[in-house]
Design a protein around this motif. Structure first.
Motif, PDB file in Angstrom:
ATOM      1  N   ASN A  21       0.810  -1.219   0.000  1.00 61.50           N
ATOM      2  CA  ASN A  21       0.000   0.000   0.000  1.00 61.50           C
ATOM      3  C   ASN A  21       0.846   1.273   0.000  1.00 61.50           C
ATOM      4  O   ASN A  21       0.307   2.363   0.056  1.00 61.50           O
ATOM      5  N   ARG A  22       2.166   1.146  -0.057  1.00 61.71           N
ATOM      6  CA  ARG A  22       3.030   2.325  -0.093  1.00 61.71           C
ATOM      7  C   ARG A  22       4.126   2.130  -1.140  1.00 61.71           C
ATOM      8  O   ARG A  22       5.307   2.112  -0.835  1.00 61.71           O
ATOM      9  N   PRO A  23       3.770   1.964  -2.401  1.00 62.94           N
ATOM     10  CA  PRO A  23       4.789   1.721  -3.429  1.00 62.94           C
ATOM     11  C   PRO A  23       5.758   2.888  -3.546  1.00 62.94           C
ATOM     12  O   PRO A  23       5.366   4.049  -3.495  1.00 62.94           O
ATOM     13  N   TYR A  24       7.033   2.561  -3.654  1.00 62.27           N
ATOM     14  CA  TYR A  24       8.126   3.516  -3.815  1.00 62.27           C
ATOM     15  C   TYR A  24       8.320   4.428  -2.595  1.00 62.27           C
ATOM     16  O   TYR A  24       8.990   5.443  -2.679  1.00 62.27           O
ATOM     17  N   GLN A  25       7.742   4.076  -1.463  1.00 61.99           N
ATOM     18  CA  GLN A  25       7.888   4.930  -0.285  1.00 61.99           C
ATOM     19  C   GLN A  25       8.559   4.229   0.885  1.00 61.99           C
ATOM     20  O   GLN A  25       8.753   4.828   1.944  1.00 61.99           O
ATOM     21  N   THR A  26       8.936   2.953   0.725  1.00 57.15           N
ATOM     22  CA  THR A  26       9.574   2.215   1.810  1.00 57.15           C
ATOM     23  C   THR A  26      11.080   2.207   1.613  1.00 57.15           C
ATOM     24  O   THR A  26      11.576   1.611   0.658  1.00 57.15           O
ATOM     25  N   PRO A  27      11.859   2.858   2.489  1.00 59.44           N
ATOM     26  CA  PRO A  27      13.313   2.918   2.307  1.00 59.44           C
ATOM     27  C   PRO A  27      14.016   1.682   2.857  1.00 59.44           C
ATOM     28  O   PRO A  27      13.568   1.073   3.822  1.00 59.44           O
ATOM     29  N   GLN A  28      15.110   1.326   2.228  1.00 63.79           N
ATOM     30  CA  GLN A  28      15.971   0.264   2.723  1.00 63.79           C
ATOM     31  C   GLN A  28      17.415   0.736   2.623  1.00 63.79           C
ATOM     32  O   GLN A  28      17.865   1.144   1.558  1.00 63.79           O
ATOM     33  N   HIS A  29      18.147   0.701   3.729  1.00 63.06           N
ATOM     34  CA  HIS A  29      19.495   1.264   3.782  1.00 63.06           C
ATOM     35  C   HIS A  29      20.560   0.193   3.534  1.00 63.06           C
ATOM     36  O   HIS A  29      20.465  -0.938   4.032  1.00 63.06           O
ATOM     37  N   TRP A  30      21.592   0.599   2.788  1.00 61.62           N
ATOM     38  CA  TRP A  30      22.660  -0.307   2.361  1.00 61.62           C
ATOM     39  C   TRP A  30      24.020   0.356   2.558  1.00 61.62           C
ATOM     40  O   TRP A  30      24.125   1.574   2.663  1.00 61.62           O
ATOM     41  N   GLN A  31      25.039  -0.475   2.570  1.00 60.57           N
ATOM     42  CA  GLN A  31      26.425  -0.008   2.566  1.00 60.57           C
ATOM     43  C   GLN A  31      27.234  -0.906   1.636  1.00 60.57           C
ATOM     44  O   GLN A  31      27.028  -2.120   1.604  1.00 60.57           O
ATOM     45  N   LEU A  32      28.127  -0.313   0.874  1.00 63.29           N
ATOM     46  CA  LEU A  32      28.981  -1.085  -0.009  1.00 63.29           C
ATOM     47  C   LEU A  32      30.431  -0.707   0.218  1.00 63.29           C
ATOM     48  O   LEU A  32      30.762   0.465   0.394  1.00 63.29           O
ATOM     49  N   SER A  33      31.299  -1.721   0.246  1.00 65.58           N
ATOM     50  CA  SER A  33      32.731  -1.464   0.398  1.00 65.58           C
ATOM     51  C   SER A  33      33.490  -2.216  -0.686  1.00 65.58           C
ATOM     52  O   SER A  33      33.093  -3.307  -1.104  1.00 65.58           O
ATOM     53  N   MET A  34      34.586  -1.603  -1.146  1.00 59.68           N
ATOM     54  CA  MET A  34      35.447  -2.198  -2.159  1.00 59.68           C
ATOM     55  C   MET A  34      36.892  -1.978  -1.759  1.00 59.68           C
ATOM     56  O   MET A  34      37.237  -0.916  -1.234  1.00 59.68           O
ATOM     57  N   GLY A  35      37.743  -2.983  -1.982  1.00 58.81           N
ATOM     58  CA  GLY A  35      39.136  -2.816  -1.617  1.00 58.81           C
ATOM     59  C   GLY A  35      39.945  -4.066  -1.879  1.00 58.81           C
ATOM     60  O   GLY A  35      39.623  -4.874  -2.757  1.00 58.81           O
ATOM     61  N   LEU A  36      40.994  -4.249  -1.090  1.00 63.80           N
ATOM     62  CA  LEU A  36      41.917  -5.366  -1.242  1.00 63.80           C
ATOM     63  C   LEU A  36      42.024  -6.137   0.070  1.00 63.80           C
ATOM     64  O   LEU A  36      41.922  -5.556   1.155  1.00 63.80           O
ATOM     65  N   THR A  37      42.242  -7.443  -0.051  1.00 63.00           N
ATOM     66  CA  THR A  37      42.492  -8.306   1.093  1.00 63.00           C
ATOM     67  C   THR A  37      43.817  -9.031   0.889  1.00 63.00           C
ATOM     68  O   THR A  37      44.059  -9.586  -0.193  1.00 63.00           O
ATOM     69  N   LEU A  38      44.659  -9.030   1.899  1.00 60.11           N
ATOM     70  CA  LEU A  38      45.890  -9.802   1.886  1.00 60.11           C
ATOM     71  C   LEU A  38      45.731 -10.955   2.864  1.00 60.11           C
ATOM     72  O   LEU A  38      45.372 -10.744   4.024  1.00 60.11           O
ATOM     73  N   GLN A  39      45.982 -12.193   2.410  1.00 56.21           N
ATOM     74  CA  GLN A  39      45.903 -13.360   3.274  1.00 56.21           C
ATOM     75  C   GLN A  39      47.307 -13.823   3.638  1.00 56.21           C
ATOM     76  O   GLN A  39      48.132 -14.073   2.763  1.00 56.21           O
ATOM     77  N   SER A  40      47.572 -13.922   4.940  1.00 53.98           N
ATOM     78  CA  SER A  40      48.847 -14.425   5.437  1.00 53.98           C
ATOM     79  C   SER A  40      48.708 -15.925   5.679  1.00 53.98           C
ATOM     80  O   SER A  40      48.027 -16.348   6.617  1.00 53.98           O
ATOM     81  N   PRO A  41      49.327 -16.783   4.819  1.00 53.42           N
ATOM     82  CA  PRO A  41      49.052 -18.227   4.871  1.00 53.42           C
ATOM     83  C   PRO A  41      49.598 -18.897   6.126  1.00 53.42           C
ATOM     84  O   PRO A  41      50.635 -18.512   6.662  1.00 53.42           O
ATOM     85  N   ASN A  42      48.904 -19.932   6.580  1.00 52.82           N
ATOM     86  CA  ASN A  42      49.392 -20.835   7.614  1.00 52.82           C
ATOM     87  C   ASN A  42      50.135 -21.993   6.935  1.00 52.82           C
ATOM     88  O   ASN A  42      50.211 -22.078   5.704  1.00 52.82           O
ATOM     89  N   ASN A  43      50.641 -22.924   7.705  1.00 48.42           N
ATOM     90  CA  ASN A  43      51.435 -24.031   7.154  1.00 48.42           C
ATOM     91  C   ASN A  43      50.630 -24.942   6.242  1.00 48.42           C
ATOM     92  O   ASN A  43      51.162 -25.501   5.284  1.00 48.42           O
ATOM     93  N   GLY A  44      49.350 -25.124   6.514  1.00 48.50           N
ATOM     94  CA  GLY A  44      48.525 -26.019   5.691  1.00 48.50           C
ATOM     95  C   GLY A  44      47.694 -25.302   4.656  1.00 48.50           C
ATOM     96  O   GLY A  44      46.723 -25.870   4.136  1.00 48.50           O
ATOM     97  N   PHE A  45      48.042 -24.063   4.341  1.00 52.36           N
ATOM     98  CA  PHE A  45      47.234 -23.241   3.451  1.00 52.36           C
ATOM     99  C   PHE A  45      47.121 -23.848   2.050  1.00 52.36           C
ATOM    100  O   PHE A  45      46.049 -23.851   1.445  1.00 52.36           O
ATOM    101  N   ARG A  46      48.235 -24.345   1.514  1.00 52.50           N
ATOM    102  CA  ARG A  46      48.234 -24.909   0.159  1.00 52.50           C
ATOM    103  C   ARG A  46      47.993 -26.413   0.200  1.00 52.50           C
ATOM    104  O   ARG A  46      48.306 -27.089   1.176  1.00 52.50           O
ATOM    105  N   LYS A  47      47.482 -26.933  -0.913  1.00 55.88           N
ATOM    106  CA  LYS A  47      47.288 -28.369  -1.041  1.00 55.88           C
ATOM    107  C   LYS A  47      48.638 -29.081  -1.127  1.00 55.88           C
ATOM    108  O   LYS A  47      49.630 -28.483  -1.547  1.00 55.88           O
ATOM    109  N   PRO A  48      48.685 -30.361  -0.733  1.00 54.68           N
ATOM    110  CA  PRO A  48      49.939 -31.113  -0.839  1.00 54.68           C
ATOM    111  C   PRO A  48      50.493 -31.081  -2.253  1.00 54.68           C
ATOM    112  O   PRO A  48      49.757 -31.235  -3.228  1.00 54.68           O
ATOM    113  N   GLY A  49      51.795 -30.831  -2.352  1.00 51.45           N
ATOM    114  CA  GLY A  49      52.437 -30.772  -3.662  1.00 51.45           C
ATOM    115  C   GLY A  49      52.550 -29.381  -4.241  1.00 51.45           C
ATOM    116  O   GLY A  49      53.270 -29.175  -5.221  1.00 51.45           O
TER     117      GLY A  49
END
Length: 479
Positions: free
Chosen positions: A322-350
Motif C-alpha cells: 500500500n506504499r509503493p516507492y515509499q519504503t526505504p531500505q538502507h545499504w552499505q557497499l565497500s570495495m578494496g583489497l584483502t591480503l591473506q597471510s598463509p598458515n602451514n597447511g594453506f596450500r594443497k599437498p604438492g
C-alpha cells in the motif's frame, strides 16, 4: 548482485537525488585472435553508471565462453570514456583491471587487464550495440592476445538515492528481495574432467530479484552460488533469469528460466555455458520473510554436466503493497583489497609456493536495524600465485559508532572458497573480521581491518590471517 550495487554506489557518490537513476547493463563477448590454451573466447556481464559527463565506472565479471575452460572467472573494475559521434553513435575507450582464474588455465597470479576501443550505437528502445577490438592479458597464464569484441547493453532506471534519505521516489526498477540459498546438484552418468563419476555437490549462495514495480507478477533475478561439500570444491556458477509468479505476494507458485556460466574444480562444464529451467513455491512466514522450495534442471551446453537441482531459499522481501516507492531500505557497499597471510597447511599437498594471496574484495551490507546488518562478501585473487582462488561469504555484522567520523564494525560469515591450489577442505569456510572506518566526508569512508578465515571440514587446511583495506559508502533503495 555485487556488480549492480557497485554501479549504484558510485552514482551515489555524485550526490543524493530523490529520483530513479540509470544503470547500464552490458553483455559482451571477446573472440580471441588465436586460441589461448583451452580458451577461445571470453564472455562478460557489466553494470556501469556515469560518474562524470562521458565517463562511466562499474564492475565486470568475465568467464570462459568458448573452448574447454569452463570455470574460468575474473572479476574487477571497468572504466571507460565516451565521445558522441552524430545522433546515435559513440566512440568508446575503456580499460578493466581485476583478478581470478580457474579451469587449470591460470597457474600464476590471476591479475587480468583488458583495454578496448569500440563503436557504440543505439539500436532501439533502451538497447545499444558495440563493436570493437580489445587486448586481454592474464598474469600467470598463456592468455595474452588481441580480440574482436561484441556487446549488447541496456539502460535501466533504479529507484534509489545516495545517503540515508527517506524522501522516496516515484519511478524506477526495484529490488524485490535478497535470498540466501542452498542447493544440490544430483547427477546420473556425468563424469569429471579427470574421468571420475561426478557425485552430488552441495552449494550455497544468494539470489537478488528485481521487478519493474513493487506489485509486478514477474521478475528478473541474478543468482550466484559456490560449492561447500560433495564433489565440487572450487566449483561456482552465476545465472541470470526470468521468473513468472501466480501472484505478486503471499502464497504463490512460480516458474523460471535462466542462463549463465559455471565451472571450476574438476567439474566438466566444457566452455562454461549453463542453461536452467525450474519451478517452485513461495511460503510467507512473517512480514518481510518467506521460504521458497523448488527445483531446476540444469545443463552445461557443451560439457558433461546435467543435473536435477533441488533448492531451498530464505527470502528477505522489501516494500509495502500500500506504499509503493515509499519504503526505504538502507545499504552499505565497500570495495578494496584483502591480503591473506598463509598458515602451514594453506596450500594443497604438492603445491610449493608460499606467497601471500592478494584478492579484490567487494562487500554489500543490508541494514536490518540501526547498527545491525546482513553482509555478503565476494573476493577474487589478483596476486600471490593462486590464480583461480575465489571466496564467497554471507553473515552478520554490527557497527559501533565511536564519534563524528570514526566507527568500528565486527562481522562473522560462512561461505564457500576454493581454487588456486588452496586447501579449503571441500569448500566450506568461516570468517570473522574487525574493521575501523574513518569518514572522509558524508559519502565516503576509509576502512582498514584484520580478520581470520578457517576451513570447517577435514584436518588442517587454509586458516589464514587476513588484512583488509578499502572504501565504504552508503545508499538507500525504495520499494
Amino acid at each position: 548482485m555485487k556488480q549492480l550495487l557497485t554501479a549504484l554506489t558510485f552514482s551515489c557518490l555524485l550526490g543524493a537525488q530523490a529520483q530513479s537513476a540509470p544503470i547500464e547493463f552490458r553483455y559482451g563477448v571477446d573472440v580471441f585472435a588465436e586460441s589461448q590454451g583451452t580458451l577461445d573466447a571470453l564472455q562478460s556481464i557489466s553494470a556501469m553508471t556515469e560518474i562524470a559527463p562521458g565517463l562511466h565506472f562499474g564492475q565486470t565479471l568475465y568467464s570462459a565462453a568458448a573452448g574447454d575452460a569452463g570455470g574460468l572467472f575474473v572479476g574487477g573494475f571497468e572504466l571507460l570514456k565516451r565521445w558522441q559521434i552524430g545522433n546515435k553513435a559513440q566512440l568508446e575507450f575503456g580499460g578493466f583491471i581485476g583478478g581470478g582464474g580457474g579451469a587449470a588455465l591460470v597457474g600464476g597470479d590471476g591479475l587480468m587487464t583488458r583495454a578496448h576501443i569500440s563503436l557504440r550505437r543505439h539500436l532501439f528502445g533502451n538497447i545499444s550495440g558495440t563493436l570493437g577490438i580489445s587486448y586481454v592479458d592474464i598474469s600467470g597464464s598463456p592468455i595474452s592476445t588481441p580480440a574482436l569484441s561484441f556487446g549488447l547493453s541496456r539502460d535501466t532506471d533504479f529507484a534509489f538515492v545516495g545517503g540515508h534519505l527517506d524522501s522516496g521516489v516515484s519511478t524506477g526498477r526495484v529490488l524485490l528481495a535478497v535470498k540466501p540459498m542452498v542447493k544440490q546438484f544430483h547427477t546420473s552418468s556425468n563424469r569429471t574432467r579427470s574421468g571420475r563419476a561426478l557425485k552430488t555437490m552441495t552449494l550455497v549462495g544468494v539470489e537478488a530479484s528485481y521487478a519493474a514495480s513493487p506489485s509486478a507478477r514477474h521478475e528478473t533475478f541474478l543468482q550466484a552460488t559456490g560449492a561447500i561439500a560433495g564433489d565440487g570444491e572450487g566449483y561456482a556458477d552465476i545465472q541470470v533469469g526470468y521468473r513468472w509468479k501466480t501472484a505478486a505476494t503471499g502464497l504463490r507458485a512460480f516458474a523460471d528460466v535462466a542462463a549463465g556460466f559455471g565451472g571450476g574444480g574438476d567439474v566438466d562444464t566444457g566452455g562454461g555455458l549453463l542453461a536452467s529451467i525450474g519451478a517452485g513455491v513461495a511460503i510467507p512466514i512473517a512480514r518481510g520473510f518467506e521460504v521458497e522450495f523448488g527445483a531446476q534442471a540444469t545443463s552445461a551446453v557443451d560439457g558433461d554436466l546435467t543435473a536435477i537441482v533441488p533448492y531451498m531459499r530464505t527470502s528477505l522481501t522489501f516494500g509495502a503493497k500500500n506504499r509503493p516507492y515509499q519504503t526505504p531500505q538502507h545499504w552499505q557497499l565497500s570495495m578494496g583489497l584483502t591480503l591473506q597471510s598463509p598458515n602451514n597447511g594453506f596450500r594443497k599437498p604438492g603445491v610449493a609456493t608460499t606467497a601471500s594471496p592478494t584478492l579484490i574484495e567487494t562487500s554489500v551490507d543490508l541494514f536490518v536495524g540501526k547498527h545491525l546488518y546482513l553482509t555478503g562478501n565476494a573476493q577474487t585473487v589478483a596476486g600471490g600465485h593462486a590464480g583461480g582462488y575465489a571466496i564467497g561469504l554471507m553473515g552478520l555484522g554490527y557497527e559501533f559508532p565511536l564519534g563524528n567520523r570514526l566507527s568500528a564494525s565486527v562481522e562473522g560469515m560462512l561461505g564457500a572458497a576454493g581454487g588456486g591450489g588452496v586447501d579449503t577442505g571441500g569448500g566450506l569456510v568461516a570468517a570473522a573480521k574487525l574493521e575501523l572506518d574513518y569518514a572522509i566526508n558524508d559519502k565516503v569512508a576509509l576502512s582498514a581491518g584484520i580478520g581470520k578465515m578457517e576451513t570447517l571440514r577435514g584436518n588442517g587446511g587454509a586458516k589464514p590471517v587476513t588484512f583488509h583495506l578499502g572504501l565504504k559508502t552508503r545508499f538507500t533503495t525504495f520499494h
